[in-house]
Design a protein around this motif. Structure first.
Motif, PDB file in Angstrom:
ATOM      1  N   VAL B 162      -7.933  14.769  -4.000  1.00  0.00           N
ATOM      2  CA  VAL B 162      -8.155  15.229  -2.734  1.00  0.00           C
ATOM      3  C   VAL B 162      -9.689  15.312  -2.584  1.00  0.00           C
ATOM      4  O   VAL B 162     -10.272  15.794  -3.588  1.00  0.00           O
ATOM      5  CB  VAL B 162      -7.279  16.654  -2.351  1.00  0.00           C
ATOM      6  CG1 VAL B 162      -7.744  16.773  -0.953  1.00  0.00           C
ATOM      7  CG2 VAL B 162      -5.981  16.207  -2.502  1.00  0.00           C
ATOM      8  N   SER B 164     -12.815  16.926  -0.218  1.00  0.00           N
ATOM      9  CA  SER B 164     -13.091  17.774   0.428  1.00  0.00           C
ATOM     10  C   SER B 164     -14.566  17.891   0.957  1.00  0.00           C
ATOM     11  O   SER B 164     -15.372  17.864   0.220  1.00  0.00           O
ATOM     12  CB  SER B 164     -12.678  19.297  -0.179  1.00  0.00           C
ATOM     13  OG  SER B 164     -11.359  19.234  -0.584  1.00  0.00           O
ATOM     14  N   LYS B 168     -12.726  20.098   5.901  1.00  0.00           N
ATOM     15  CA  LYS B 168     -11.883  18.574   6.040  1.00  0.00           C
ATOM     16  C   LYS B 168     -11.532  17.924   4.732  1.00  0.00           C
ATOM     17  O   LYS B 168     -12.121  18.217   3.772  1.00  0.00           O
ATOM     18  CB  LYS B 168     -13.005  17.551   6.895  1.00  0.00           C
ATOM     19  CG  LYS B 168     -13.234  17.983   8.163  1.00  0.00           C
ATOM     20  CD  LYS B 168     -13.902  17.040   9.003  1.00  0.00           C
ATOM     21  CE  LYS B 168     -15.449  16.884   8.418  1.00  0.00           C
ATOM     22  NZ  LYS B 168     -16.234  16.088   9.356  1.00  0.00           N
ATOM     23  N   GLN B 169     -10.347  17.402   4.610  1.00  0.00           N
ATOM     24  CA  GLN B 169      -9.900  17.000   3.599  1.00  0.00           C
ATOM     25  C   GLN B 169      -9.276  15.545   3.605  1.00  0.00           C
ATOM     26  O   GLN B 169      -8.800  15.010   4.647  1.00  0.00           O
ATOM     27  CB  GLN B 169      -8.808  17.886   3.042  1.00  0.00           C
ATOM     28  CG  GLN B 169      -9.217  19.135   2.561  1.00  0.00           C
ATOM     29  CD  GLN B 169      -8.310  19.845   1.673  1.00  0.00           C
ATOM     30  OE1 GLN B 169      -6.982  19.557   1.827  1.00  0.00           O
ATOM     31  NE2 GLN B 169      -8.414  20.644   0.700  1.00  0.00           N
ATOM     32  N   THR B 171      -6.903  12.558   1.312  1.00  0.00           N
ATOM     33  CA  THR B 171      -6.504  12.202  -0.080  1.00  0.00           C
ATOM     34  C   THR B 171      -7.374  10.969  -0.542  1.00  0.00           C
ATOM     35  O   THR B 171      -7.748  10.256   0.594  1.00  0.00           O
ATOM     36  CB  THR B 171      -4.893  11.766  -0.068  1.00  0.00           C
ATOM     37  OG1 THR B 171      -4.608  10.739   0.744  1.00  0.00           O
ATOM     38  CG2 THR B 171      -4.139  13.148   0.561  1.00  0.00           C
TER      39      THR B 171
END
Lengths: 161, 716
Positions: B162, B164, B168-169, B171
């Motif tokens: 993931v 970041s 906000k993230q 995958t």
């Protein structure tokens, strides 16, 4: 001819021209259960070990006609990832397999042994577990067999209590 | 699948046939001392990865569920390579171990190893390139994420697949979902080993569940719709030449679809395995045999002094002649691979394309042979490797892939075929028998003044399709047979090692650890004799004669560690004695102590202590597993196994009569000590096979006063 039996809890019938066909080929090629392995075809290595009415037999040398009406268990029916048999659980804990090819046969032989001898000694293991493993994982297998006996004893105690 | 490949341009080409071939050509005009240095280098097996397709996106595939699929050019045959590769990749990719799935690279989609999976080099040769590929892939994913998140790539935080940026993230899968063309950046710097989360940890094998619950992962399990079964007629006697075949009876057998007659084989295609093999038995073949070979013929050929000698090691003077020269001879027998999964293959040929599913250690060679025979382009032959039910060198030869493809073409359906056990044993590519003559003189202080090892072996690498045919002639010696043939105690002033090459009338070839098993049995039994003759403790005797460079220090360290952990003593205690031996194989030193008694006239091994220095153990649990397995397999070969030649036939042809170590023979205790003398992984799978034969024989001498000089060890 038609031969019927129960395999891994399911009733199955096969139509087969030669009733002397080894059960191994029926299991692998007709019923598509590939966990039971072909090693030698002469009952010499144990890779094809399954249970017939709870007894460990070498399916490469067991004619399908003798399976009529019997209860058959293969590695696929021994346990599952969600509900592993104590032998499989022990095999995972001890990280036994290398190439893995012979392992189903060893696990089936061990599961049958534990039904007869719930807490086998090293001598019991030496005498009864006579399959062949070319990666020679015997050292971990022995540990796993003792561990399986422990796990199995524990689970049957729980049921009894 | 969120992946779009750019062209398969090989921007990091690492050579065609590989280092061995290139070195060989480069040394054509050079003289013997240089040859010896080269042999020494090849023997160290520190060979770089030789594969194709060095673009990260050929190796890694990002699935929609955020699984990263690693397409491995090395096959998994039990040695645990897939798990180690996953650990290395996960650490550089910044993903969790359980997000990585490892699959065999197929030849049309993945990278192809130009040589093989073998020689204990899978992890060591991929250590650098795989981590670089993974780190580069991570940067590629990060750069895509930066675009989507509108942030600087350097400001992003990556963990467990993931990415970041503030709150906000994304995958990895989301970051690369719509990529049509990858931009490949420069290779970023790698992390320090001490910062790895997975490398160096005893992670459970990633194929554990598949192997415990009986998943259909092996070559022999492969199926295709409308598949038929094949069988191929094979002679039982050595040197058989095909004359004619009467197939009339077979043609009318139940289930038979077609008899396939070719110049070099006759095959049957039928609707089941049993029917194919029954029909095969009904084919009457006339073979021409020139000679009925016997074991005694082979033993007579296999003597030092026969065939061509090549001095592979030369320091100072020869041992010479004289009363004070100590001499001993050793032998080892023909050995079978006896891997549990019979050789087999599933082939489907349709038009100008072929698909081959197979347990193979030589993916590229299997493809080439099928393409050549069928007149196809190599790009149109897709070899899909499966898990191997044991390799041990047996699957470095796959002519059966060609036969299955020919049969498939003839019936226009997929054909699966595999060997019967008799065929496995009689048509194995055997471990060659060997003969060893050792000579030495001692100084007044008991140290070795001069030592000489002459050893005769059947072919291992010579005439192998794995090497260019000129390689052995140019190198002058069989690079397989010489493994373990060198003297590892290089402080000894005068050393000679001479390899004698004999070609036998049946095929001999690569068997796990090659010459190491027999050569170390001879060397280390002889060292024990010399130590006793000199009145020295066998451990300190050895340590005193190892040199003071890096290799010598690592060797001394494993010898000290094994002796200390085992509590080594020369005394017989409670009917048990210890035997000590050490070897250096492919650059990895290993020392073992076997604790032995005699029970009912049989040698019983109770405990083995093993100290090995493989450098960085990427997965220490699997390194231990390799040691445990190699020790018992080595015991099996040194104490039990032997093939005979009787009236032209290789025998026995079944487990049991081919006596192997079973559960009851396995030591109940195996204690493995791992040292780390170098900052990278070294070879693991074969080195621990070296010492065990001599360690057991040396213990037997302390118990009985009898020096066992022939494998398999026999007290009678």
């Amino acid at each position: 001819m038609k031969i019927s039996f129960t395999i891994n809890g399911t009733q199955r019938s096969v139509d087969i021209a030669d009733e002397n066909t080894p059960l191994l080929w029926v299991i692998r090629d007709m019923l598509d259960l590939k966990g039971t392995k072909f090693g030698c075809g002469k009952a010499a290595c144990g890779a094809c070990t399954i249970h017939v009415d709870g007894q460990a037999i070498r399916s490469c040398s067991y004619a399908v006609k003798f399976a009529q009406g019997k209860q058959i268990t293969t590695i696929e029916g021994l346990g599952s990832e969600d509900d592993p048999h104590p032998v499989q659980q022990a095999w995972i804990e001890e990280i036994v397999p290398q190439c893995g090819y012979c392992q189903p046969g060893f696990m089936m032989a061990t599961a049958a042994l534990l039904e007869q001898v719930p807490d086998p000694t090293d001598e019991d293991i030496d005498k009864n577990i006579v399959n062949v493993c070319r990666c020679a994982t015997y050292y971990r297998m022995r540990k796993a067999i003792h561990r399986a006996a422990e796990l199995k004893g524990r689970s049957s105690n729980t049921i009894n209590s | 699948m969120g992946k779009k490949k750019i062209s398969r341009r090989k921007f990091l080409v690492r050579g065609g046939l590989g280092t061995i071939g290139m070195l060989a050509l480069g040394t054509y005009v050079l003289r013997n001392p240089i040859r010896r240095k080269l042999l020494d280098f090849v023997n160290s097996a520190d060979l770089p990865y030789q594969g194709s397709g060095m673009e990260p996106m050929v190796w890694f595939e990002v699935s929609k569920d955020n699984t990263i699929i690693l397409h491995s050019p090395k096959v998994e045959m039990g040695q645990g390579t897939f798990t180690s590769l996953a650990q290395m990749a996960a650490d550089e990719l910044e993903v969790n171990m359980n997000q990585i799935e490892v699959v065999h690279a197929a030849t049309t989609t993945g990278s192809i190893d130009a040589l093989s999976t073998g020689g204990s080099t899978s992890v060591s040769s991929l250590w650098q390139p795989l981590r670089e590929l993974a780190a580069t892939m991570r940067e590629m994913i990060k750069n895509e994420a930066a675009k989507k998140l509108g942030a600087e790539a350097n400001s992003l935080h990556l963990k467990d697949g993931v990415i970041s940026s503030g709150d906000k993230q994304l995958t990895y899968a989301e970051a690369v979902a719509d990529i049509t063309e990858w931009e490949v950046p420069d290779t970023p710097p790698l992390k320090e080993i001490k910062h790895y989360k997975y490398v160096g940890k005893p992670i459970p094998r990633i194929d554990l569940n598949a192997k415990v619950f009986g998943d259909p992962i092996f070559g022999i399990d492969a199926e295709m719709p409308n598949m038929l079964y094949g069988a191929v007629v094979r002679p039982t006697r050595i040197g058989s030449k095909f004359v004619s075949a009467d197939t009339v009876a077979a043609e009318n057998m139940p289930g038979v679809v077609k008899i396939v007659k070719e110049d070099d084989f006759v095959g049957v295609v039928a609707s089941s395995y049993i029917e194919a093999n029954n029909a095969k038995e009904a084919i009457e073949v006339t073979w021409e045999v020139e000679k009925d070979w016997q074991t005694s013929d082979i033993e007579a050929m296999m003597k030092v002094g026969n065939g061509n000698p090549m001095t592979i090691q030369k320091e100072g003077d020869e041992v010479g002649e004289g009363e004070n020269v100590i001499t001993a001879e050793f032998t080892s027998p023909i050995g079978a691979h006896a891997q549990m999964e019979p050789n087999g293959v599933l082939a489907s040929v349709e038009g100008h394309k072929a698909t081959i599913k197979i347990s193979t250690q030589v993916v590229g060679m299997t493809r080439k042979e099928v393409a050549t025979r069928l007149g196809l382009d190599e790009e149109d032959v897709n070899v899909i490797p499966t898990y191997l039910g044991g390799g041990f060198g047996r699957r470095l030869h796959t002519p059966h892939a060609v036969q299955a493809a020919v049969m498939s073409k003839a019936v226009r359906k997929p054909v699966k075929y595999y060997f019967t056990l008799k065929e496995e044993f009689q048509h194995d590519m055997f471990r060659p028998p060997t003969h060893h003559v050792l000579k030495a003189t001692l100084k007044e202080n008991g140290m070795i003044h001069a030592i000489e090892h002459h050893f005769s072996s059947g072919d291992v690498a010579i005439d192998s399709p794995l090497l260019p045919s000129v390689a052995h002639t140019i190198m002058g010696a069989d690079i397989g047979a010489i493994r373990g043939g060198f003297c590892q105690y290089r402080a000894i002033p005068n050393i000679r090692s001479v390899s004698w090459h004999v070609t036998l009338p049946f095929a001999t070839s690569w068997w796990r650890s090659l010459g190491l098993l027999a050569n170390t049995f001879a060397w280390e039994s002889f060292m024990d004799e010399l130590a006793l003759k000199a009145g020295k403790d066998p451990v300190t005797f050895r340590i005193a004669q190892a040199q003071d460079d890096k290799a010598g220090k690592r060797l001394k360290a494993v010898m000290e560690a094994a002796a200390e952990k085992a509590g080594y003593t020369d005394e017989v205690v409670n009917g048990r004695a210890m035997g000590f031996a050490a070897s250096t194989d492919a650059g990895t030193p290993c020392a073992q102590v076997a604790e032995v008694s005699i029970e009912d006239g049989q040698i019983k091994v109770h405990k083995v202590t093993c100290a090995m220095d493989p450098g960085v153990a990427v997965n220490p649990d699997q390194v231990r597993a390799q040691c445990e397995g190699a020790i018992i397999m080595g015991m099996s070969a040194a104490m039990h196994e032997q093939m005979f030649v009787e009236n032209g036939e290789l025998r026995p042809v079944i487990y049991g009569p081919y006596d192997m170590a079973l559960m009851k023979h396995a030591p109940k205790e195996i204690d493995v000590v791992l040292l780390q003398g170098i900052e990278k992984p070294g070879p693991v799978g074969e080195p621990p096979l070296g010492p065990i034969g001599a360690a057991v024989a040396n213990a037997v001498f302390r118990l009985t006063g009898k020096r066992l000089r022939n494998m398999p060890l026999n007290l009678a």
